[in-house]
Design an enzyme around this catalytic site. Structure first.
Site, PDB file in Angstrom:
ATOM      1  N   ASP A   1      -4.869   8.120   3.046  1.00 19.67           N
ATOM      2  CA  ASP A   1      -4.401   6.801   3.481  1.00 19.67           C
ATOM      3  C   ASP A   1      -5.264   6.321   4.649  1.00 19.67           C
ATOM      4  OD1 ASP A   1      -2.859   4.544   3.701  1.00 19.67           O
ATOM      5  OD2 ASP A   1      -1.170   5.534   4.678  1.00 19.67           O
ATOM      6  N   GLU A   2      -5.351   5.005   4.848  1.00 18.69           N
ATOM      7  CA  GLU A   2      -6.089   4.400   5.962  1.00 18.69           C
ATOM      8  C   GLU A   2      -7.521   4.950   6.042  1.00 18.69           C
ATOM      9  OE1 GLU A   2      -4.690   1.997   7.239  1.00 18.69           O
ATOM     10  OE2 GLU A   2      -2.568   2.296   7.578  1.00 18.69           O
TER      11      GLU A   2
ATOM     12  N   LYS B   1       0.814  -1.208   0.000  1.00 22.93           N
ATOM     13  CA  LYS B   1       0.000   0.000   0.000  1.00 22.93           C
ATOM     14  C   LYS B   1       0.853   1.265   0.000  1.00 22.93           C
ATOM     15  CE  LYS B   1      -1.768   1.044   4.016  1.00 22.93           C
ATOM     16  NZ  LYS B   1      -1.091   2.273   4.462  1.00 22.93           N
ATOM     17  N   THR B   2       1.852   1.318   0.887  1.00 22.62           N
ATOM     18  CA  THR B   2       2.700   2.510   0.990  1.00 22.62           C
ATOM     19  C   THR B   2       3.459   2.743  -0.306  1.00 22.62           C
ATOM     20  OG1 THR B   2       2.942   2.146   3.366  1.00 22.62           O
ATOM     21  CG2 THR B   2       4.539   3.613   2.331  1.00 22.62           C
TER      22      THR B   2
ATOM     23  N   GLN C   1      -8.899  -4.059   8.346  1.00 25.00           N
ATOM     24  CA  GLN C   1      -7.957  -3.521   9.329  1.00 25.00           C
ATOM     25  C   GLN C   1      -8.494  -2.261  10.004  1.00 25.00           C
ATOM     26  OE1 GLN C   1      -3.600  -3.909   8.309  1.00 25.00           O
ATOM     27  NE2 GLN C   1      -4.406  -4.208   6.255  1.00 25.00           N
TER      28      GLN C   1
ATOM     29  N   ARG D   1       0.860  -9.016  11.121  1.00 20.55           N
ATOM     30  CA  ARG D   1       2.124  -8.290  11.363  1.00 20.55           C
ATOM     31  C   ARG D   1       3.313  -9.219  11.138  1.00 20.55           C
ATOM     32  NH1 ARG D   1       0.626  -4.464   9.707  1.00 20.55           N
ATOM     33  NH2 ARG D   1      -1.222  -5.705   9.338  1.00 20.55           N
TER      34      ARG D   1
END
Length: 724
Positions: free
Chosen positions: A218-219, A32-33, A249, A601
């Site tokens: 983002d997010e 994503k980043t 998430q 994670r």
């Protein structure tokens, strides 16, 4: 373009698309980043003016990392991008437009501690008694109301039916009034005030609509109502918008985030294009299958299927433990084995827990086994008392109306101005409708204050005036250094020469160093610039992934991070998932998403632990296994008995009593010794001062006078006290 050669097909399509509103559904570990970074760099390479790009992130750390990567791709042009968190970007806008809301541009930003302190002072001034609510709980209530965009007036009209609710209304109303009088805003105001600004002033709204021609968020799954309203206000048909997120998430509902924003994006904007990033680059197939088997239990979600070209990997290991001590000991054993057998570094391993209270026994085990560790999200550097004290001076230099900061430093270092005298001065200021700072100049008119104390107040006022005048002549580093020297703070800590004072001494030195570095990077920076940056720093922003220590943190803090090996602890009903008997905001779907975040994670290996019994709320509670473990695909894990079968009954108790017999004062890793007179904070009772310490080891007790709850006697090993 060469820039896009390293992207997969789905990533490349998402980066290149610029024809209208688009939603990028980015699964865990799907890059994503990288996609966001390359998309912005691609826009700039295509000739898009970077000063017209607004990129909103969830943390300062994410913003800084992305900006650094974009700079590597397109050079200094990246500096012109408007990139940061919602709070930092809109605080920047509010500095420019403050006067249109009748604020001064030098307004202070109150963190949670400042806000709770203000609530506490209001309760005291209004002489309000609320048996079941302390200042911290009432501030939490006010913050929730603000997140839902409910004003005091709306709260009174729609919800304030009972006497306690009416009292909360009075506190909420006065809280907002006092913030305004103090020329201050809390964190929630940094989102609410821009909405007020844009709704009241069409010219200002038009200005920013013209400035921002491409908005990336983002997010998006973690945006709250106010953030959602801001986006809707700014975006027009001429402005392009791209939002990125993963509904699986969404884990911040307890602080106002609304995953529904993600689901509604296609309804809110016309002709939305949806891109799905489903290839996972982080985890093994086994980890992905395990995570998927749990998250699919949530009915409402955006459909996606994560897959990976990574190897199958190891099964997850579930460890059944006797109690929390056994759990901590088993984890320490597994850590040593993983480091030894797989040649891992300590910073390759994370221990995650649902609530902070779980960390105490885990820390004890790490210290006992001599395993270096760091806590993320403990007492953050800029929240430490000695650091906040000096920063409070700077805040008063910048904003003389900041009453909370002025009260904090009124008698620091001690200058003989007691609470009674301060109360009389506050009464005087309220009566004349002037600030406390102005009252200090007229202290000789406050006849209830003794002459000796009036002189002390005058001397303090002269000190403040001196540095307020000097701030335009000296650099920020010079000003702060001169202040610390004149106050004699370092000398005081040095002369005390205790473990606690040595730590405080080092923290003050570290603050001076941080200010020097800030001044070096930004030679023209003002006090206001520094304070704005400091006020918006969070615990995860200061996470140091280079230090070779085990990382310990809550699962919420771990979002956005990854580790080769992850331990997920306390997987029992009422802890994880957190039952709404103990937390009214708990939501099973969100708890399941949090479990999903914890598993994803991990890159190579996951350990999950649960205990048959655990000391909770002052007694031993017999625990049942988390429902999430029952939802895991049986093919993805093996379950082992930890210490439950090796020693039982009296033998196990004797073993652990011996293992943990040392006094807690014997340990010192990011934890200072408790001493009589130390100020501490407790999750339930708030802040207080230690009156007495008795006993050692498991039986060590402390008597604490809590500001809100009075004197309580607690067992140290279970109290999870934090020094402030």
């Amino acid at each position: 373009m060469k820039l896009l050669e390293t992207l997969n097909k789905a990533q490349k399509a998402a980066v290149e698309y610029n024809s209208g509103p688009h939603l990028i559904v980015a699964g865990a570990g799907s890059g994503k980043t990288k996609v966001l970074t390359y998309k912005i760099a691609y826009l700039i390479e295509k000739g898009f003016d970077p000063s017209n790009i607004l990129a909103l992130t969830f943390t300062n750390k994410a913003a800084n990392e992305m900006k650094s990567r974009i700079k590597e791709l397109v050079g200094k042009n990246a500096d012109k991008i408007w990139m940061g968190t919602f709070h930092s970007i809109f605080a920047r806008i509010l500095r420019v437009e403050a006067k249109k809301l009748n604020y001064e541009p030098n307004f202070s930003i109150y963190d949670k501690e400042d806000s709770v302190s203000l609530v506490s002072n209001i309760i005291q001034e209004l002489n309000i008694s609320l048996d079941n609510f302390n200042a911290n709980a009432i501030h939490h209530k006010i913050s929730n109301l603000k997140n839902r965009m409910i004003t005091p007036e709306e709260y009174e009209k729609q919800f304030a039916k009972t006497l306690p609710e009416k009292k909360i209304f009075e506190i909420y109303k006065n809280y907002n009034i006092r913030l305004f009088e103090n020329n201050s805003m809390d964190f929630d105001d940094l989102l609410l005030k821009p909405i007020e600004l844009f709704n009241k002033n069409q010219r200002v709204l038009t200005k920013y609509r013209g400035m921002f021609k491409y908005i990336l968020v983002d997010e998006y799954q973690d945006t709250n109502k106010a953030q959602y309203e801001l986006i809707k206000l700014i975006v027009t048909s001429r402005i392009k918008i791209c939002v990125v997120g993963d509904d699986a998430q969404s884990i911040y509902g307890w602080r106002g985030a609304e995953v529904q924003n993600m689901f509604d994006f296609e309804k809110d904007f016309n002709k939305v294009r949806v891109f799905r990033l489903e290839q996972n680059y982080r985890s093994t197939k086994m980890i992905l299958n395990a995570a998927d088997s749990v998250i699919k239990q949530n009915k409402k979600q955006i459909q996606k299927t994560l897959w990976t070209e990574n190897n199958d990997g190891e099964q997850l290991t579930i460890l059944k433990c006797a109690d929390e001590k056994d759990e901590a000991f088993q984890i320490s054993k597994k850590i040593k084995k993983e480091v030894s057998s797989k040649k891992l570094s300590l910073n390759d391993i994370a221990i995650l827990y649902r609530i902070n209270a779980q960390s105490r026994v885990l820390e004890d085990a790490m210290r006992r086994e001599k395993i270096p560790y760091k806590i993320v999200g403990g007492v953050e550097f800029y929240r430490r008392k000695e650091v906040k004290d000096i920063v409070a001076y700077l805040r008063v230099f910048a904003n003389q109306n900041d009453e909370e900061s002025l009260l904090r430093i009124m008698n620091f270092p001690q200058r003989g101005i007691g609470n009674t005298s301060v109360s009389k001065m506050i009464d005087f200021s309220r009566k004349l409708e002037i600030s406390l700072f102005e009252t200090m100049a007229r202290v000789f008119e406050v006849i209830e204050v003794k002459e000796r104390i009036q002189k002390n107040v005058k001397q303090f006022k002269l000190l403040l005036d001196k540095y307020i005048d000097l701030k335009s002549e000296l650099s920020l580093a010079e000003l702060t250094s001169a202040l610390v020297d004149e106050l004699g703070i370092l000398r005081l800590y040095k002369e005390e020469n205790s473990q606690d004072s040595r730590q405080r001494y080092e923290n003050v030195q570290e603050l001076l160093k941080a200010i020097q570095e800030f001044t070096k990077e930004k030679p023209d920076a003002t006090i206001e610039d520094f304070l704005a940056e400091v006020s918006l720093i969070s615990g995860i922003d200061q996470y140091d992934e280079e230090s070779n220590k085990i990382t310990m943190m809550t699962i919420h803090s771990a979002k956005g991070l990854e580790f080769p090996v992850v331990f997920i602890t306390g997987c029992e009903e009422d802890i994880f998932p957190l039952n709404n008997r103990f937390d009214p905001d708990a939501n099973i779907d969100e708890e399941r998403r949090l479990f999903y975040v914890a598993i994803t994670r991990a890159q190579q290996k996951v350990f999950i632990t649960y205990a048959r019994s655990r000391y909770r709320f002052g007694e031993v509670a017999y625990q049942s296994k988390s429902r999430f473990l029952e939802e895991l695909d049986p093919a993805t894990f093996t379950e082992l008995n930890g210490g439950t079968g090796r020693k039982s009954g009296r033998r196990r108790k004797a073993y652990y009593d011996e293992m943990y017999q040392e006094s807690y004062d014997d340990f010192d890793q990011e934890r200072r010794s408790l001493r009589v007179g130390s100020r501490v904070t407790h999750e339930m009772f708030g802040q207080g001062k230690i009156l007495q310490i008795a006993g050692q080891g498991d039986m060590q007790k402390v008597s604490i006078n809590f500001e809100e709850q009075g004197v309580k006697t607690l067992l140290v090993k279970f109290a999870n006290l934090k020094l402030i």
